[in-house]
Design a protein around this motif. Structure first.
Motif, PDB file in Angstrom:
ATOM      1  N   UNK A 255       0.833  -1.209   0.000  1.00 14.79           N
ATOM      2  CA  UNK A 255       0.000   0.000   0.000  1.00 14.79           C
ATOM      3  C   UNK A 255       0.863   1.253   0.000  1.00 14.79           C
ATOM      4  N   UNK A 256       1.929   1.229   0.783  1.00 22.91           N
ATOM      5  CA  UNK A 256       2.824   2.379   0.845  1.00 22.91           C
ATOM      6  C   UNK A 256       3.516   2.661  -0.471  1.00 22.91           C
ATOM      7  N   UNK A 257       3.697   1.623  -1.249  1.00 28.07           N
ATOM      8  CA  UNK A 257       4.341   1.766  -2.557  1.00 28.07           C
ATOM      9  C   UNK A 257       3.334   2.049  -3.664  1.00 28.07           C
ATOM     10  N   UNK A 258       2.065   2.079  -3.311  1.00 25.24           N
ATOM     11  CA  UNK A 258       1.039   2.311  -4.327  1.00 25.24           C
ATOM     12  C   UNK A 258       0.750   1.089  -5.166  1.00 25.24           C
ATOM     13  N   UNK A 259       1.081  -0.088  -4.648  1.00 25.27           N
ATOM     14  CA  UNK A 259       0.825  -1.345  -5.363  1.00 25.27           C
ATOM     15  C   UNK A 259      -0.545  -1.866  -4.922  1.00 25.27           C
ATOM     16  N   UNK A 260      -1.521  -1.785  -5.802  1.00 23.73           N
ATOM     17  CA  UNK A 260      -2.882  -2.225  -5.465  1.00 23.73           C
ATOM     18  C   UNK A 260      -2.987  -3.743  -5.365  1.00 23.73           C
ATOM     19  N   UNK A 261      -2.232  -4.422  -6.218  1.00 24.86           N
ATOM     20  CA  UNK A 261      -2.318  -5.882  -6.260  1.00 24.86           C
ATOM     21  C   UNK A 261      -0.916  -6.478  -6.325  1.00 24.86           C
ATOM     22  N   UNK A 262      -0.353  -6.898  -5.189  1.00 29.86           N
ATOM     23  CA  UNK A 262       1.005  -7.460  -5.201  1.00 29.86           C
ATOM     24  C   UNK A 262       1.109  -8.782  -5.952  1.00 29.86           C
ATOM     25  N   UNK A 263      -0.044  -9.393  -6.295  1.00 31.89           N
ATOM     26  CA  UNK A 263      -0.008 -10.613  -7.097  1.00 31.89           C
ATOM     27  C   UNK A 263       0.112 -10.309  -8.593  1.00 31.89           C
ATOM     28  N   UNK A 264      -0.031  -9.036  -8.955  1.00 30.14           N
ATOM     29  CA  UNK A 264       0.156  -8.623 -10.349  1.00 30.14           C
ATOM     30  C   UNK A 264       1.649  -8.428 -10.572  1.00 30.14           C
ATOM     31  N   UNK A 265       2.277  -9.231 -11.425  1.00 31.46           N
ATOM     32  CA  UNK A 265       3.737  -9.170 -11.577  1.00 31.46           C
ATOM     33  C   UNK A 265       4.263  -7.778 -11.931  1.00 31.46           C
ATOM     34  N   UNK A 266       3.565  -7.090 -12.827  1.00 27.69           N
ATOM     35  CA  UNK A 266       4.060  -5.777 -13.245  1.00 27.69           C
ATOM     36  C   UNK A 266       4.020  -4.781 -12.088  1.00 27.69           C
ATOM     37  N   UNK A 267       2.907  -4.756 -11.357  1.00 22.42           N
ATOM     38  CA  UNK A 267       2.821  -3.858 -10.210  1.00 22.42           C
ATOM     39  C   UNK A 267       3.856  -4.215  -9.148  1.00 22.42           C
ATOM     40  N   UNK A 268       4.022  -5.507  -8.912  1.00 20.75           N
ATOM     41  CA  UNK A 268       4.945  -5.964  -7.873  1.00 20.75           C
ATOM     42  C   UNK A 268       6.388  -5.580  -8.193  1.00 20.75           C
ATOM     43  N   UNK A 269       6.793  -5.820  -9.435  1.00 18.92           N
ATOM     44  CA  UNK A 269       8.173  -5.506  -9.824  1.00 18.92           C
ATOM     45  C   UNK A 269       8.402  -3.999  -9.784  1.00 18.92           C
ATOM     46  N   UNK A 270       7.425  -3.232 -10.253  1.00 16.74           N
ATOM     47  CA  UNK A 270       7.565  -1.781 -10.236  1.00 16.74           C
ATOM     48  C   UNK A 270       7.676  -1.276  -8.794  1.00 16.74           C
ATOM     49  N   UNK A 271       6.831  -1.807  -7.913  1.00 20.32           N
ATOM     50  CA  UNK A 271       6.897  -1.397  -6.514  1.00 20.32           C
ATOM     51  C   UNK A 271       8.214  -1.777  -5.864  1.00 20.32           C
ATOM     52  N   UNK A 272       8.697  -2.975  -6.137  1.00 22.87           N
ATOM     53  CA  UNK A 272       9.971  -3.422  -5.573  1.00 22.87           C
ATOM     54  C   UNK A 272      11.129  -2.575  -6.083  1.00 22.87           C
ATOM     55  N   UNK A 273      11.057  -2.174  -7.350  1.00 22.23           N
ATOM     56  CA  UNK A 273      12.109  -1.319  -7.911  1.00 22.23           C
ATOM     57  C   UNK A 273      12.155   0.016  -7.183  1.00 22.23           C
ATOM     58  N   UNK A 274      10.984   0.602  -6.914  1.00 27.18           N
ATOM     59  CA  UNK A 274      10.948   1.866  -6.186  1.00 27.18           C
ATOM     60  C   UNK A 274      11.474   1.684  -4.763  1.00 27.18           C
ATOM     61  N   UNK A 275      11.118   0.573  -4.159  1.00 24.73           N
ATOM     62  CA  UNK A 275      11.583   0.302  -2.793  1.00 24.73           C
ATOM     63  C   UNK A 275      13.107   0.130  -2.755  1.00 24.73           C
ATOM     64  N   UNK A 276      13.646  -0.650  -3.669  1.00 26.06           N
ATOM     65  CA  UNK A 276      15.091  -0.867  -3.702  1.00 26.06           C
ATOM     66  C   UNK A 276      15.848   0.408  -4.033  1.00 26.06           C
ATOM     67  N   UNK A 277      15.282   1.217  -4.924  1.00 30.19           N
ATOM     68  CA  UNK A 277      15.932   2.492  -5.251  1.00 30.19           C
ATOM     69  C   UNK A 277      16.091   3.332  -3.993  1.00 30.19           C
ATOM     70  N   UNK A 278      15.020   3.425  -3.209  1.00 33.21           N
ATOM     71  CA  UNK A 278      15.093   4.196  -1.976  1.00 33.21           C
ATOM     72  C   UNK A 278      16.080   3.624  -0.979  1.00 33.21           C
ATOM     73  N   UNK A 279      16.116   2.305  -0.867  1.00 39.33           N
ATOM     74  CA  UNK A 279      17.028   1.666   0.088  1.00 39.33           C
ATOM     75  C   UNK A 279      18.488   1.822  -0.333  1.00 39.33           C
ATOM     76  N   UNK A 280      18.741   1.733  -1.635  1.00 41.20           N
ATOM     77  CA  UNK A 280      20.102   1.927  -2.128  1.00 41.20           C
ATOM     78  C   UNK A 280      20.570   3.357  -1.880  1.00 41.20           C
ATOM     79  N   UNK A 281      19.675   4.303  -2.061  1.00 37.49           N
ATOM     80  CA  UNK A 281      20.017   5.695  -1.785  1.00 37.49           C
ATOM     81  C   UNK A 281      20.272   5.907  -0.295  1.00 37.49           C
ATOM     82  N   UNK A 282      19.473   5.262   0.512  1.00 35.64           N
ATOM     83  CA  UNK A 282      19.577   5.451   1.955  1.00 35.64           C
ATOM     84  C   UNK A 282      20.839   4.824   2.534  1.00 35.64           C
ATOM     85  N   UNK A 283      21.138   3.601   2.114  1.00 33.91           N
ATOM     86  CA  UNK A 283      22.239   2.864   2.736  1.00 33.91           C
ATOM     87  C   UNK A 283      23.521   2.852   1.910  1.00 33.91           C
TER      88      UNK A 283
END
Length: 328
Positions: A255-283
């Motif tokens: 929900x925080x990533x704006x992914x309505x359906x984590x079972x949808x591969x495209x939404x899931x990968x896009x959300x994970x990419x945004x999450x990893x981008x933020x984590x890479x920037x942070x750490x």
């Protein structure tokens, strides 16, 4: 028999007259025996400095000057408009675009543009410095161990010391002909061609990893490696803890990533990419970003590194091994 300087000068004059480059020989005075006038006449006869298309294009100094125009511009993640803000790769792309050179949008793509430079000792002003593996940050080298960059959210374009060893150094300009059309915007990492690109041949959902990686400036190989370890590329996977889909996103995280359906591969990968981008920037570290993906960023901060959880301790090397298998 040697013609001597006067003979050579006469021959040059004949060539000039034939090519219409200068007035006829009569215009050459007796002072043509001067070494300076000989060199000047030879240059004119060969077309040097005559605007014949041999002039060079922008230099590294031009890159530095263009970059300094953006000092103070706010950092904006994904920013490509200097009036609103720039991120690191947006800055590099804009600077080179100002000089008529088109570069790719993302940092990991820019790390393949031009030609490699062996070390920082060999770097010249205007070279592109890239950091981390996978690449998640780029800057423009100024010389004297200084660079100009858009560092992070809440910051702005500024001059910094080169704080760590670059993983890639690329020279974009090498006596570029001024008349040449420079377009490197289609450059991709070696072997990148369609869905089988970048070492993802045969990887399920390769197109989604490539698309999300390009969109969010995250290595597609890293996304694929995470998916392999998280779910074995199964979009219907559910963990005992309730993580869902191919990228194993918890409902709240999705929900925080704006992914309505984590079972949808495209939404899931896009959300994970945004999450990893933020984590890479942070750490600023792939292992720490992976640990945060698994255990949460708070745990990584709390323990000052990879948390001492058996799952996380095993998870990080598994993803790194999967990434290495993809050539990342």
């Amino acid at each position: 028999m040697s013609l001597g300087v006067s003979g050579v000068m006469g021959r040059i004059a004949e060539l000039q007259e034939q090519l219409g480059l200068t007035p006829p020989p009569a215009a050459l005075d007796a002072a043509g025996k001067s070494g300076d006038k000989f060199a000047s006449a030879l240059a004119r006869a060969t077309g040097a400095g005559q605007g014949t298309g041999a002039a060079t294009g922008p230099s590294g100094g031009d890159v530095v000057a263009a970059a300094k125009k953006y000092l103070g511009t706010p950092y904006v993640f994904g920013g490509t408009d200097p009036k609103k803000g720039l991120d690191c790769s947006g800055l590099v792309q804009q600077v080179y675009e100002d000089l008529g050179v088109k570069l790719p949008r993302n940092s990991w793509q820019q790390a393949t543009a031009g030609r490699p430079v062996a070390s920082l000792a060999d770097a010249k002003p205007g070279d592109v410095l890239a950091f981390d593996s996978p690449v998640d940050h780029v800057a423009i080298y100024l010389g004297d161990n200084k660079m100009i960059a858009a560092p992070k959210p809440g910051d702005h374009v500024k001059i910094q010391s080169v704080y760590e060893k670059p993983t890639h150094i690329r020279r974009i300009l090498d006596d570029v002909p001024a008349a040449a059309v420079q377009d490197m915007s289609s450059l991709r990492p070696a072997g990148l061609r369609g869905s089988a690109a970048g070492g993802l041949a045969g990887v399920p959902y390769a197109d989604l990893f490539l698309k999300a990686g390009a969109k969010h400036d995250v290595s597609p190989k890293l996304l694929a490696a995470v998916a392999k370890v998280e779910s074995g590329y199964d979009p219907k996977a559910v963990s005992p803890a309730g993580a869902r889909g191919m990228m194993q996103l918890m409902p709240g995280t999705a929900r925080g990533l704006g992914v309505d359906d984590p079972f949808d591969p495209e939404q899931a990968v896009d959300g994970a990419a945004r999450m990893l981008k933020g984590l890479l920037k942070e750490f600023k570290s792939v292992p720490l970003a992976l640990a945060a993906y698994n255990a949460g960023g708070g745990a990584v901060h709390r323990y000052g590194g990879i948390p001492p959880f058996s799952e996380t301790q095993a998870y990080v090397p598994k993803v790194q091994k999967a990434l290495a298998a993809l050539g990342g």
